[in-house]
Scaffold this active site. Structure first.
Site, short mmCIF file in Angstrom:
data_model
loop_
_atom_site.label_atom_id
_atom_site.label_comp_id
_atom_site.label_asym_id
_atom_site.label_seq_id
_atom_site.Cartn_x
_atom_site.Cartn_y
_atom_site.Cartn_z
N ARG A 1 1.48 4.80 5.04
CA ARG A 1 2.54 4.37 5.95
C ARG A 1 3.77 5.27 5.89
O ARG A 1 4.35 5.59 6.92
CB ARG A 1 2.90 2.91 5.70
CG ARG A 1 3.42 2.62 4.32
CD ARG A 1 3.68 1.15 4.18
NE ARG A 1 2.43 0.40 4.35
CZ ARG A 1 2.35 -0.80 4.90
NH1 ARG A 1 3.42 -1.39 5.35
NH2 ARG A 1 1.20 -1.41 4.99
N THR A 2 4.16 5.70 4.69
CA THR A 2 5.35 6.54 4.61
C THR A 2 5.10 7.89 5.27
O THR A 2 5.94 8.41 6.00
CB THR A 2 5.80 6.72 3.15
OG1 THR A 2 5.96 5.44 2.55
CG2 THR A 2 7.11 7.47 3.05
N LYS B 1 -5.87 23.01 -7.91
CA LYS B 1 -6.41 24.21 -8.54
C LYS B 1 -5.51 24.71 -9.66
O LYS B 1 -5.69 25.81 -10.16
CB LYS B 1 -6.57 25.32 -7.49
CG LYS B 1 -7.53 24.97 -6.38
CD LYS B 1 -7.51 26.03 -5.29
CE LYS B 1 -8.23 25.53 -4.03
NZ LYS B 1 -7.78 26.26 -2.84
N ARG C 1 6.73 13.56 -1.51
CA ARG C 1 6.41 12.43 -2.38
C ARG C 1 5.67 12.99 -3.58
O ARG C 1 4.80 13.85 -3.45
CB ARG C 1 5.54 11.40 -1.67
CG ARG C 1 4.95 10.39 -2.65
CD ARG C 1 4.34 9.20 -1.98
NE ARG C 1 5.38 8.35 -1.41
CZ ARG C 1 5.14 7.12 -0.96
NH1 ARG C 1 3.92 6.61 -1.02
NH2 ARG C 1 6.11 6.40 -0.45
N HIS D 1 13.29 5.93 -3.95
CA HIS D 1 12.62 5.99 -2.66
C HIS D 1 13.71 5.66 -1.64
O HIS D 1 13.76 4.54 -1.11
CB HIS D 1 11.48 4.96 -2.63
CG HIS D 1 10.56 5.10 -1.44
ND1 HIS D 1 10.77 6.00 -0.42
CD2 HIS D 1 9.43 4.43 -1.13
CE1 HIS D 1 9.80 5.87 0.48
NE2 HIS D 1 8.97 4.92 0.06
#
Lengths: 407, 331
Positions: free
Chosen positions: B75-76, B103, B125, B153
């Protein structure tokens, strides 16, 4: 046969509060006399300098000669947390030779194989190869049965057991001490009782085994109280600390400064003040650098992913001279903490300026001002939480076994 | 209820632009008037988003926004993508799962790579607290924190504040109860800072193992009994309980958690009759919230939160790119 006469300086003799003006003679690498000039000697002028025993750094993680030279460290006890781990005689023998002749490395043997905390390593063979003590490494040994057996074994071999004190269950994946700072930053944190709990157990095991146990870093008020009780009981215990925990509290981690990520984590201000008090009252026996140079691959990461540790060798002396200037301890006591006591714990014939001993000396200008700069350190890496702070105290000359060590 | 919050002429300082930060890293570093400014700007975008099929404003046209998500999100990520696209920007998404992070590339190297691609804004994020701040120091463009570990947040707190403002008329004076895994919650931290800054009374409820140390220092009252915290509440904000924390380490079981900390009709009745139910999503129905409460047509603001999210993110993207776009008074 080299004869050296150090003149015009002030010599810090054992038992004296402060250094006294006298000359000092070195014959064949050993301290031979005080105030008796000898013919054909090379003269070393120590005007305005303090002549002190070379620092014996109990518990470094890297053999870092340039940093040790800068910091006045003539001998270092190397932690077994190496790659590969120092858990067999060959690695110990190699480590013991690595620094010579201008730096003596005294390796500490891993208490358990691969430092995994489960199987005892070949401690006696490592002692014969040159190990001066046994260490649990960066971690605590959770199995109390193993720990007791190691202590009993070391008591029989007359080796000190150097322990890290953090209860693994309470510590979990914590990267900070429980505090408003840790909560604000959203970092996993553990109660400071984590340390006291581990120390409480190891004190009981020390009593049970009769081993000499050295708690490498004791950083909280509660832990220090336990140490005091143990000493009052007459246990063979000693403890140490690094300048990180003496001069910084956990608000140094604000802004996610990974250079201030240490193990154990920095504590709150009341614990820091308790550590200073424990320096003043003699509870703490040793101040070490905990030298652990870490490059950007270990430190330029999000806080909880960064490795703990600080490069401390260069700043150890300059920072701890603050304790003298703040009149918490005398110059004489400072060098007991930095040299005499570490030598005694490790069973080394060193750490004091006395006739017949190896001439491991530093000539210090205690007032020379400089600024700590993480970008300009001689160490393998510049990960110091004391970046940019002004300090005083600079080693002008260092002698190891009567030979001048150059940078 | 409609928008009734008034911005007095002296709400904002004079003589400079209203938002002087290069990045949006967290709420704790924002002044009250800066929070209010973003909310005021977001209000404008709510109107646009509701204006019909042609919800487009081209002000970020030609700009590139990278959504770098090192932790999974639906959703974000979607909300930021829509926000960027409605403003006309070219939006690209980078998922950690398909990136070179897997990697072994370091975070800094990834950041330098994104920077070299000349992004005009990067939305990040990451699962580690402080990771977004670390990246922000290495790139030239504005960085928006879309959630870093248990730290902050900020856009979630802003959209929650906007939701409360619109439904309740103001945030000031409201009693907001936040319940759940506060220890690991960046949503809780940002909300506490935001709500306290705007003058709300904040009550925090959590099982003892999930209550962070010293949270009272940030102005929140703490409770371990949910029922005790609810009387007088204007807003009940539930937090998501992560699956991995339900299996005995922090709480004994989801069933026991629901028994003590789940929001059901009985508990909701302890709050004010018009108390609002909020949740940052995604919800665990039957673990932290009962379905009939979550779906309550008058009380639940959960879908409205999602709507406000797009508007708030549009406002943040607009404000932070004004300097590089040379907007008058901001350059």
């Amino acid at each position: 046969m080299t004869l050296i006469n150090i003149i015009n300086g002030h010599v810090q003799l054992p038992g004296a509060d402060k250094a006294e003006a006298m000359s000092l003679q070195i014959n064949d690498g050993k301290i031979s006399s005080f105030g008796t000039p000898i013919d054909h000697a090379v003269e070393l002028d120590a005007t305005d300098l303090l002549i002190a025993p070379g620092i014996i750094d109990l518990g470094v993680f890297k053999t870092d000669k340039p940093a040790f030279r800068f910091g006045g460290i003539t001998r270092a006890a190397l932690m077994p947390d190496q790659s590969p781990v120092h858990d067999d005689p060959a690695t110990i023998r190699y480590a013991a030779l690595k620094g010579k002749p201008d730096l003596w490395v005294h390796p500490l043997a891993a208490a358990t194989k691969d430092l995994a905390g489960s199987q005892m390593a070949e401690i006696a063979l490592m002692k014969e190869a040159g190990a001066v003590g046994v260490a649990t490494g960066r971690k605590w040994i959770g199995d109390s049965g193993i720990m007791l057996r190691i202590m009993r074994y070391c008591a029989a071999l007359d080796l000190p057991v150097i322990v890290h004190s953090e209860d693994a269950g309470l510590a979990g994946n914590a990267v900070a001490t429980e505090s408003e700072t840790a909560t604000l930053l959203g970092l996993s944190s553990a109660s400071p009782v984590t340390e006291a709990l581990a120390i409480a157990r190891d004190l009981m095991l020390a009593e049970e085994s009769g081993a000499h146990v050295h708690f490498r870093q004791v950083t909280t008020a509660r832990s220090l109280d336990l140490i005091r009780e143990g000493k009052a009981k007459g246990l063979r215990i000693s403890c140490g600390i690094t300048p990180g925990h003496l001069f910084l509290s956990n608000n140094a981690i604000i802004d996610f400064r990974t250079f201030a990520r240490l193990s154990p984590p920095l504590r709150d201000e009341s614990d820091r003040l308790a550590c200073i008090a424990a320096i003043a009252d003699g509870t703490i026996d040793v101040i070490a650098s905990g030298h652990d140079p870490r490059g950007p691959e270990d430190k330029r990461l999000p806080f909880s992913e960064a490795e703990p540790g600080m490069a401390g060798a260069e700043t150890l002396l300059a920072l701890t001279l603050n304790l003298v200037r703040d009149e918490i301890i005398t110059t004489g006591r400072l060098f007991e903490l930095l040299a005499t006591n570490p030598a005694r714990i490790l069973g080394l014939k060193a750490g004091v300026i006395t006739e017949g001993f190896e001439a491991d000396l530093i000539l210090v200008d205690p007032y020379a001002p400089w600024q700590v700069d993480s970008n300009r350190m001689t160490a393998l890496a510049g990960n110091t939480p004391f970046n940019k702070i002004p300090v005083q105290g600079r080693v002008r000359h260092m002698l190891k076994g009567g030979k001048v060590v150059t940078a | 209820m409609t928008w009734t919050h008034n911005f007095a002429a002296d709400s904002f300082p004079t003589g400079s632009d209203a938002f002087q930060h290069k990045h949006l890293l967290g709420i704790s570093s924002l002044q009250k008037w800066e929070i209010l400014y973003i909310l005021k700007e977001a209000e404008h975008w709510v109107a646009l988003n509701r204006s019909g099929p042609a919800k487009h404003d081209g002000r970020l046209s030609g700009m590139t926004i990278i959504n770098a998500f090192f932790e999974n999100s639906t959703r974000t990520l979607l909300s930021f993508e829509i926000a960027g696209k409605r403003l006309g920007a070219d939006v690209v998404n980078m998922h950690a799962a398909q990136s070179s992070v897997k990697k072994g590339e370091t975070l800094i190297d990834t950041a330098m790579t994104l920077n070299a691609m000349r992004a005009d804004a990067i939305v990040i994020r990451h699962a580690s607290s402080g990771a977004v701040q670390l990246i922000s120091g290495k790139v030239d463009c504005p960085v928006l924190n879309a959630g870093d570990g248990s730290h902050e947040h900020p856009t979630q707190a802003l959209l929650d504040a906007l939701t409360i403002m619109r439904r309740k008329g103001a945030v000031e004076g409201q009693i907001v109860v936040i319940c759940g895994d506060v220890l690991h919650s960046r949503v809780a931290r940002s909300n506490i800072f935001c709500l306290k800054s705007l003058g709300a009374e904040v009550r925090v409820v959590a099982p003892p193992a999930l209550m962070p140390y010293g949270i009272a220092a940030f102005g929140a009252q703490t409770f371990s009994n949910f029922d005790d915290a609810l009387p007088g509440a204007d807003v009940v904000m539930m937090l998501r309980l992560q699956n991995e924390r339900m299996q005995g380490d922090f709480i004994p079981s989801p069933r026991e958690y629901y028994h003590l900390f789940g929001l059901d009709e009985r508990r909701l009745a302890l709050a004010k009759p018009d108390a609002l139910v909020m949740h940052p999503g995604p919800m665990n129905r039957g673990v932290e919230i009962a379905s009939n409460v979550a779906d309550h047509i008058e009380r639940s603001a959960i879908t409205e939160q999602v709507e406000m999210g797009v508007a708030v993110r549009m406002a943040c993207l607009d404000i932070l790119t004004r300097k590089s776009r040379g907007v008058e008074g901001w350059a």
